[in-house]
Design an enzyme around this catalytic site. Sequence first.
Site, PDB file in Angstrom:
ATOM      1  N   ASP A 196       0.821  -1.221   0.000  1.00 28.64           N
ATOM      2  CA  ASP A 196       0.000   0.000   0.000  1.00 28.64           C
ATOM      3  C   ASP A 196       0.850   1.265   0.000  1.00 28.64           C
ATOM      4  OD1 ASP A 196      -2.125  -1.829   0.309  1.00 28.64           O
ATOM      5  OD2 ASP A 196      -2.013  -1.676   2.488  1.00 28.64           O
TER       6      ASP A 196
ATOM      7  N   GLU B 189     -11.201   0.422  -3.546  1.00 25.25           N
ATOM      8  CA  GLU B 189     -10.518   0.927  -2.355  1.00 25.25           C
ATOM      9  C   GLU B 189      -9.231   1.652  -2.730  1.00 25.25           C
ATOM     10  OE1 GLU B 189     -10.083  -2.614  -0.073  1.00 25.25           O
ATOM     11  OE2 GLU B 189      -8.676  -3.533  -1.454  1.00 25.25           O
TER      12      GLU B 189
END
Length: 510
Positions: free
Chosen positions: A19, A179
């Site tokens: 991420d 997301e």
Amino acid sequence: MTPSPITYTNPILPGFYPDPSITRAGDDFYLVCSSFEYFPGVPIFHSQDLIHWTQIGHVLDRVSQLDTRKSKSSGGIFAPTIRYHEGTFYMITTEIHGKGNFYVTATDPAGPWSDPIIIPYGGIDPSLMFDEDGKVYVTTQQGADYDSHAIQYEIDIATGAALSEPVVIWTGDGGPWTEGPHLYKINGMYYIMSASGGTAKEHREIIGRSSSPYGPFERLEQPILTHRGTDSPIQYLGHADLIEDRNGDWWAVFLGVRLVDSKYTVLGRETFLAPVTWNEDGWPMIDNNEDIVGVDMKVPRVPGQSPKPALSGRYDFEDDVLPFAMTFLRNPAEASWSLNERPGWLSLRGQSKGLSDIGQVAFIGRRQQHTSAEWSTLLDFNPTVDGEEAGLCARLDEHAHYEVGLVQKDGHRVIAAQLTIDGITRVEAEVPITAERIYLKIQAELTEYTLLFSLDGQEWNKLSTAAAYPLSPQAVKGNGFTGVLIGLYATGHGKVAEVPAHFDWFDYRS
């Protein structure tokens, strides 16, 4: 004369660094990653060439910012975003089952960072965008699975207070888990970019654009980044962030995995880098199954020069602080570790919780960054109570870990190799021993780990060899978001140990 192309190797951050998010301040780039249950939280890195990154600290390094003492594995901190605006750095993230969405600030990215400023809305993966008119937008995921979408609202950046009601602005491409959304303003247009498809084989990055920050957004029909359906050695690409350098070149950082036999990886999700090209219709493109993202990359130029960091070597514990690459499993208990109790050694005092428990465990480790590597240490430990134990561990989570250590059992000391797979622990080997000082080693090859010990550091005795697959996130029932850490541990198995374990050094060789 045409300059020679620049070559570099992906991933730029090997091992469990998922991420990624990136920002620029002048000639300097800063990058952060998810840390989940580990503490300190949110490792932060610096670079001037985008290729070589040096860790300069952690964003969340005190309990007032982050409390993971009760966090399960793959809980804790999700998907940070870092931004720089008018002399201040902002890191916004989510603490699952804790504070929810919050941000912290700093004028020096190496810290200290502020205490958290809580914001009111959203599920996970919040991002910040500072618009030219002074407005500040939070864009964040909400909902689950196929109902995942992005909401957006304006905040007062000084207080975190919402200045508008949240509005749904992006529902993705019809796939699950929309997301990791980011809002950008580029050449007068607003771009909304997000991941879709979940973080495995269907993972992809999608994008839309509008003349308004709230849309409606025209979605590009194809992903701008994916390797789904290909036989590329790099898979699961997505969760990207864009950055422009001073040359006007655009880049993307994103996560991916390098699978063994197209099935699993103990390294977890890693950080990759690729150039971004803008097509004639004004869309940024990275790699839509075009084999652009590879291990060996070639680009015309990079924005600067940075030293190559050492990924292996020895920590001798001579300093009064731990190396940045080392991290605790959750917030450590008070007095559970010390670099001063025995100068030149790391002291760990076993806690009541062990490696299979959720709670404060005496464990300090670093991410495994190579599939073939070895880790070793010299342990000095004189337990007097049955159940006291210390040693060297390869850990994925509380249900999957391998360790070799010294254990007090039935009034005697043994060197034990233990494997925990799917939550079931079995002792693979035990060797009676009278020595207090022993050398311990874990060797990793592509598909297996080997646990060893030595009395002199020269002649090694193999205790067990075990498959690597059970320590991969692909073996986790449900969601496994982390990768393997190799570290030093101690436990009292039900109570705090009466004596500490001392480690002279921790060696990592790739």
